[in-house]
Structures are given as C-alpha cells and as structure tokens.
Write a protein that holds these residues in place. Structure first.
Motif, PDB file in Angstrom:
ATOM      1  N   MET A  94      38.016  17.096  22.385  1.00  9.72           N
ATOM      2  CA  MET A  94      37.940  16.928  23.815  1.00  9.72           C
ATOM      3  C   MET A  94      38.338  15.507  24.201  1.00  9.72           C
ATOM      4  SD  MET A  94      34.939  18.091  26.326  1.00  9.72           S
ATOM      5  CE  MET A  94      34.295  16.614  27.042  1.00  9.72           C
TER       6      MET A  94
ATOM      7  N   PHE B 297      33.740  12.388  21.735  1.00 12.56           N
ATOM      8  CA  PHE B 297      33.232  13.597  21.092  1.00 12.56           C
ATOM      9  C   PHE B 297      33.800  13.793  19.692  1.00 12.56           C
ATOM     10  CE2 PHE B 297      31.896  14.559  25.407  1.00 12.56           C
ATOM     11  CZ  PHE B 297      30.586  14.958  25.146  1.00 12.56           C
ATOM     12  N   ALA B 298      35.016  13.332  19.448  1.00  9.23           N
ATOM     13  CA  ALA B 298      35.560  13.387  18.090  1.00  9.23           C
ATOM     14  C   ALA B 298      34.729  12.501  17.164  1.00  9.23           C
ATOM     15  CB  ALA B 298      37.022  12.945  18.084  1.00  9.23           C
TER      16      ALA B 298
ATOM     17  N   GLY C 118      31.363  14.108  16.573  1.00 11.87           N
ATOM     18  CA  GLY C 118      31.499  15.193  15.596  1.00 11.87           C
ATOM     19  C   GLY C 118      31.510  14.667  14.172  1.00 11.87           C
ATOM     20  N   ARG C 119      32.219  13.560  13.958  1.00 11.57           N
ATOM     21  CA  ARG C 119      32.234  12.952  12.614  1.00 11.57           C
ATOM     22  C   ARG C 119      30.828  12.490  12.226  1.00 11.57           C
ATOM     23  NH1 ARG C 119      37.161  11.147  14.731  1.00 11.57           N
ATOM     24  NH2 ARG C 119      36.295   9.151  15.384  1.00 11.57           N
TER      25      ARG C 119
ATOM     26  N   ASP D  17      31.343  21.596   9.114  1.00 11.81           N
ATOM     27  CA  ASP D  17      32.544  21.217   9.835  1.00 11.81           C
ATOM     28  C   ASP D  17      32.125  20.306  10.987  1.00 11.81           C
ATOM     29  OD1 ASP D  17      34.119  22.821   8.219  1.00 11.81           O
ATOM     30  OD2 ASP D  17      33.971  24.545   9.580  1.00 11.81           O
ATOM     31  N   GLU D  18      32.994  19.397  11.339  1.00 11.93           N
ATOM     32  CA  GLU D  18      32.708  18.540  12.484  1.00 11.93           C
ATOM     33  C   GLU D  18      32.628  19.417  13.736  1.00 11.93           C
ATOM     34  OE1 GLU D  18      35.709  15.502  12.643  1.00 11.93           O
ATOM     35  OE2 GLU D  18      35.132  14.707  10.681  1.00 11.93           O
TER      36      GLU D  18
ATOM     37  N   THR E 219      33.043  20.712  17.371  1.00 17.27           N
ATOM     38  CA  THR E 219      34.043  20.450  18.405  1.00 17.27           C
ATOM     39  C   THR E 219      33.563  21.087  19.706  1.00 17.27           C
ATOM     40  OG1 THR E 219      35.272  22.442  17.838  1.00 17.27           O
ATOM     41  CG2 THR E 219      35.957  20.388  16.766  1.00 17.27           C
TER      42      THR E 219
ATOM     43  N   GLU F 241      35.233  22.707  23.265  1.00 18.45           N
ATOM     44  CA  GLU F 241      36.399  23.072  24.062  1.00 18.45           C
ATOM     45  C   GLU F 241      36.186  22.575  25.490  1.00 18.45           C
ATOM     46  OE1 GLU F 241      36.624  27.315  23.666  1.00 18.45           O
ATOM     47  OE2 GLU F 241      36.790  27.186  21.494  1.00 18.45           O
TER      48      GLU F 241
END
Length: 96
Positions: free
Chosen positions: A1, A5-6, A9-10, A24-25, A27, A29
């Motif tokens: 996004m 947010f990336a 997520g990490r 999984d990181e 995500t 939408e």
C-alpha cells in the motif's frame, strides 16, 4: 500500500521469526484499507468511540477468516465484506 505498511509488514514477519515462526509479510490492499478506515470513522462517532481500533482489528480477523474458509477471494470481495458491516453500523448510528 505504501512504504509505512511495507515496513510494518517486515516488522511483523521479523517478530514472528524471533518467536520461531515463519509468516508471510502481511499486506493490505488499498480498497480494504479504505473500508477499514471508514469503519474506524463510523465507530469513532458512536458512544463506543474508544472501540474503533478494536473494531478495525476484528474486521481484519474476520476478512482473513472469510478468505481462509473460501480458499481465496475474488478481487474486491474483502472490501465489500467490510463495507457491508460498516454500512449496517452506519445506518444504526444516530446522526450528530
């Protein structure tokens, strides 16, 4: 996004790894994010305004459970799911 947010997520993925789990990181939408923000807006204008963060959390949990139960969702389905509940809450909330 977006980069915030990336990066977040990490962080979730790294924190899980520190606990011995591989995920999984996460995500988000853009259409789902918009509906979740709208849900927060609606809830924050009720007498239970302090529950807005928890309402958005449960929306994410519910959307993921819907996806898991169906195997996969069509594009826009998660956003529509959140929108349906948000609009019902909005109809029940008296105007200020």
């Amino acid at each position: 996004m977006n980069e915030f947010f990336a990066s977040l997520g990490r962080r979730w993925s790294e924190a899980a790894r520190a606990r011995g789990a591989k995920i999984d990181e996460p995500t988000l939408e853009a259409d789902v994010a918009e509906e979740i923000l709208e849900l927060a807006r609606v809830v924050s204008h009720t007498k239970e305004r302090r529950f807005a963060p928890l309402a958005t959390f449960t929306a994410g949990v519910a959307a993921e459970r819907l996806r898991a139960s169906k195997g996969r969702l069509e594009p826009g389905a998660a956003a529509a799911y959140v929108r349906e509940v948000r609009e019902a809450l909005e109809r029940e909330t008296p105007s200020p």
